[in-house]
Design an enzyme around this catalytic site. Structure first.
Site, mmCIF file in Angstrom:
data_model
loop_
_atom_site.group_PDB
_atom_site.id
_atom_site.type_symbol
_atom_site.label_atom_id
_atom_site.label_comp_id
_atom_site.label_asym_id
_atom_site.label_seq_id
_atom_site.Cartn_x
_atom_site.Cartn_y
_atom_site.Cartn_z
ATOM 1 N N GLU A 40 43.729 35.811 42.761
ATOM 2 C CA GLU A 40 43.868 36.185 41.362
ATOM 3 C C GLU A 40 42.589 36.884 40.893
ATOM 4 O OE1 GLU A 40 45.420 34.105 37.250
ATOM 5 O OE2 GLU A 40 44.088 32.920 38.529
ATOM 6 N N LYS A 113 52.652 36.421 35.644
ATOM 7 C CA LYS A 113 52.290 35.011 35.515
ATOM 8 C C LYS A 113 52.970 34.378 34.297
ATOM 9 C CE LYS A 113 48.138 32.070 35.502
ATOM 10 N NZ LYS A 113 46.651 32.098 35.485
ATOM 11 N N CYS A 153 48.100 30.758 40.278
ATOM 12 C CA CYS A 153 47.096 29.821 39.762
ATOM 13 C C CYS A 153 47.694 28.664 38.958
ATOM 14 C CB CYS A 153 46.049 30.599 38.969
ATOM 15 S SG CYS A 153 44.492 29.701 38.731
#
Length: 265
Positions: A40, A113, A153
């Protein structure tokens, strides 16, 4: 198929980070990996949260996307491009996006995301929603090794996302976990996702002290479907590497058919 996760300690300088990524992708490819995952925020860990707005690209064009496409085609590998900032419908925010490129350099999947990180402890504070627009679509991609689930993440903390992916050969997790949260939860969560979904998990992290003062946890790793850590890199630049054992994966699913025993879907 052999796979690799690239670990970086990205700076605020896009050109420097691209040069580092190019070197590490080449080394992982030379080692025999045919699917490579970047972390990321690999193109930039800005000095300010808003720095990412300055390098945001429209989907389908831009220096970062050309780099990923050209690298996949030149190396003849799958590249899952960590995350990069893409322009959103809001002028002061971006999408934090994973793009997947096949060995021909074609972009074949796109994941924004969904879960945006927010954390405050003493002087340490993060709030991604200030500069990022959340995505809303679960995404998987068919590759030469089978179906791969895409996450980023903070998504790691939400197991319902991974259940919605269906049965995958591997799940990828490009990340920039903080040192505080990573030390406490990173490995536990990664191993849990591998065990409960009976698949490989490949996680590419940021790992070190960045020029903006942020410290990331690192510990990029490959985990097998039984929850065993196959390879790990604690800190610094480099990559983790391993070969997916399809007989092992199928044997685990045959011996303990938990995915077939599910009652709540």
């Amino acid at each position: 198929m052999k796979v690799a996760a690239i670990q970086m300690v990205s700076t605020e300088h896009l050109a420097q980070n691209m040069a580092t990524a190019a070197t590490l992708l080449q080394k992982a490819s030379d080692a025999g990996a045919k699917l490579l995952l970047l972390p990321e925020y690999w193109p930039q860990m800005g000095l300010q949260e808003t720095d990412k707005l300055g390098i945001a690209e429209p989907i389908g064009s831009g220096v970062i996307q050309r780099f990923l496409s050209d690298s996949a085609r030149r190396l003849g590998v799958w590249i899952i491009g960590g995350t990069l900032p893409l322009m959103s419908s809001e002028d002061d925010k971006v999408l934090n996006t994973t793009l997947v490129y096949n060995p021909q350099g074609e972009a074949v999947a796109h994941y924004d995301k969904i879960h945006l990180f927010g954390f405050t402890k003493g002087s340490e504070s993060y709030e991604e929603s200030r500069t990022i627009v959340a995505g809303d679509e679960v995404t998987t991609v068919d590759t030469d090794l089978g179906k791969v689930g895409l996450s980023i993440c903070y998504d790691l903390r939400f197991p319902e996302l991974f259940r919605q992916m269906g049965v995958c050969t591997m799940i990828v997790v490009p990340a920039a976990f903080t040192h505080t949260t990573g030390q406490a939860h990173w490995e536990i969560l990664l191993r849990a996702r591998a065990i409960e979904n009976q698949c490989y998990v490949l996680a590419a992290a940021q790992g070190g002290v960045h020029t903006n003062g942020r410290r990331t946890w690192g510990h990029s790793m490959l985990i097998d479907p039984w929850g065993k850590v196959v390879d790990v890199l604690a800190e610094g630049e480099g990559f983790v590497f391993g070969e997916l054992d399809m007989a092992l994966l199928q044997g685990i699913r045959d011996n303990l058919p938990a995915l077939k025993h599910r009652k709540l879907v």
